[in-house]
Design an enzyme around this catalytic site. Structure first.
Site, PDB file in Angstrom:
ATOM      1  N   LYS A  60       0.281   3.392  -2.968  1.00  0.00           N
ATOM      2  CA  LYS A  60      -0.895   4.272  -3.120  1.00  0.00           C
ATOM      3  C   LYS A  60      -0.488   5.748  -3.133  1.00  0.00           C
ATOM      4  CE  LYS A  60      -3.870   0.775  -0.988  1.00  0.00           C
ATOM      5  NZ  LYS A  60      -4.516   0.289   0.253  1.00  0.00           N
TER       6      LYS A  60
ATOM      7  N   SER B 266       0.795  -1.230   0.000  1.00  0.00           N
ATOM      8  CA  SER B 266       0.000   0.000   0.000  1.00  0.00           C
ATOM      9  C   SER B 266       0.827   1.279   0.000  1.00  0.00           C
ATOM     10  CB  SER B 266      -0.945   0.012   1.202  1.00  0.00           C
ATOM     11  OG  SER B 266      -2.015  -0.855   0.938  1.00  0.00           O
TER      12      SER B 266
ATOM     13  N   TYR C  46      -4.190   3.632   8.029  1.00  0.00           N
ATOM     14  CA  TYR C  46      -5.517   3.053   8.263  1.00  0.00           C
ATOM     15  C   TYR C  46      -6.076   3.505   9.604  1.00  0.00           C
ATOM     16  CZ  TYR C  46      -3.687   0.269   4.463  1.00  0.00           C
ATOM     17  OH  TYR C  46      -3.127  -0.116   3.286  1.00  0.00           O
TER      18      TYR C  46
ATOM     19  N   VAL D  58       1.232  -3.544   3.871  1.00  0.00           N
ATOM     20  CA  VAL D  58       1.080  -4.799   4.581  1.00  0.00           C
ATOM     21  C   VAL D  58       2.326  -5.703   4.424  1.00  0.00           C
ATOM     22  CG1 VAL D  58      -0.068  -6.187   2.799  1.00  0.00           C
ATOM     23  CG2 VAL D  58      -0.880  -6.309   5.161  1.00  0.00           C
TER      24      VAL D  58
HETATM   25  N1  GLU Z   1      -2.471  -5.694  -1.688  1.00  0.00           N
HETATM   26  C1  GLU Z   1      -3.052  -5.419  -0.409  1.00  0.00           C
HETATM   27  C2  GLU Z   1      -4.547  -5.396  -0.555  1.00  0.00           C
HETATM   28  O1  GLU Z   1      -5.069  -4.655  -1.349  1.00  0.00           O
HETATM   29  C3  GLU Z   1      -2.528  -4.114   0.122  1.00  0.00           C
HETATM   30  C4  GLU Z   1      -2.950  -3.854   1.499  1.00  0.00           C
HETATM   31  C5  GLU Z   1      -1.934  -3.086   2.321  1.00  0.00           C
HETATM   32  O2  GLU Z   1      -0.768  -2.971   1.987  1.00  0.00           O
HETATM   33  O3  GLU Z   1      -2.330  -2.588   3.350  1.00  0.00           O
HETATM   34  O4  GLU Z   1      -5.223  -6.121   0.111  1.00  0.00           O
END
Ligand code: GLU
Length: 310
Positions: A71, A68, A243, A261
């Site tokens: 992003k 993430s 988050y 993650v």
């Molecule tokens: N590829 C993971 C998902 O979309 C990314 C989540 C993350 O890094 O928090 O579930």
């Protein structure tokens, strides 16, 4: 903020020692084998400053899945393409819910809270994808990251992307829900294929810290986005980058940051530095446990919190 810094290398070495000695390292993400199989005992940290050599310690040259953290880069591309029109499709408020939550999306009728929860990131990717192909979009993303990091070797791990596609049922649910509200403009499999590949970008701490320099906004840093946009992206990282642990990260670390993650965190000291830390074990929010602790230690030691010294 930059004057009278202690030498960084001994600080990073000490922080790495402490992290290595920790016996409570959190839990690796286990939803795909490529993440579940990562050695929990790794820890790396790197600090990049405009015009100065990157300082690093521990496993700072070991590649990991940025997940993430990607992003942030896709958001920069989306704002470059749409400007403020992006905000008609995604909000900029913290969610207080887990990264892949359906709950708020249903209550708020397909308008995701922010670009860093999964639903918001899928919309952001969908916006960049509109009018081009997944290959072109991912090419643009890699060009951006490579230009920011000054490193052409950065790549996408295809195996990770394929595993994400095979297991990403909640993301498919989110995408279809967005589509039902008219907030997805491409076929879900194309938006999600692009999204899963962006999450599968692989970088080392040293590369990620260098890539983060475009958000530092100081002379000598790559000028890939305007100062005004840097300010906005940093604000979103501070309020939404971890988050439902975003408040905790702001409280403990006091810097804009985005976690993934895979156990990576990119944090920005505005005007001064970009910091990347990686340790694959996660805390109960899904953010790197030792990474967060190391960032708290570092910002406390150096006085780098945007809220003032400790
Ligand atoms: N590829 C993971 C998902 O979309 C990314 C989540 C993350 O890094 O928090 O579930």
């Amino acid at each position: 903020m930059a004057e009278a810094l202690p030498p960084l290398q001994p600080v990073l070495d000490e922080i790495t020692e402490i992290a290595r000695a920790s016996d409570d390292r959190g839990k690796v993400a286990d939803y795909i084998p490529e993440l579940a199989d990562v050695d929990l005992n790794q820890f790396g940290i790197a600090i990049a400053r405009p015009g100065l050599p990157t300082v690093m310690a521990g496993d700072a040259q070991v590649p990991f899945s940025i997940q993430s953290v990607s992003k942030v880069f896709m958001l920069a591309l989306a704002l470059g393409k749409l400007g403020d029109r992006l905000w008609s499709r995604v909000g900029r408020e913290p969610s207080g819910h887990s990264f892949d939550s359906m709950l708020l999306l249903e209550l708020e009728k397909g308008y995701p809270r922010n670009p860093f929860i999964n639903a918001g990131a899928i919309v952001t990717t969908d916006a960049v994808l509109q009018g081009s192909s997944p290959r072109e979009t991912l090419g643009a993303l890699l060009r951006f990251i490579r230009a920011a990091a000054g490193d052409e070797a950065i790549h996408i791990n295809d195996r990770v992307a394929r595993s994400e596609i095979a297991t990403g049922h909640r993301n498919f649910a989110l995408a279809h829900y967005l589509l039902s509200h008219g907030n997805l403009k491409n076929p879900p499999e194309l938006s999600l294929g692009t999204y899963f590949h962006q999450c599968a970008v692989e970088m080392t701490c040293a590369q990620l810290a260098n890539a983060g320099l475009f958000l530092v906004g100081a002379p000598g840093a790559p000028r890939l986005v305007s100062r005004a946009r840097i300010r906005r992206i940093n604000a979103l990282m501070m309020t939404c980058g971890h988050y439902d642990g975003s408040g905790d990260y702001a409280f403990r670390v006091g810097l804009p940051g985005k976690s993934g993650v895979g156990g990576g965190i990119l944090s920005i000291v505005p005007g001064v530095a970009a910091i990347a830390v990686w340790s694959p074990g996660l805390n109960h929010y899904g953010n790197s446990k030792l990474g967060t602790e190391a960032m708290e230690r570092l910002t406390t030691r150096i006085g780098w919190s945007v809220f003032g010294p400790a």
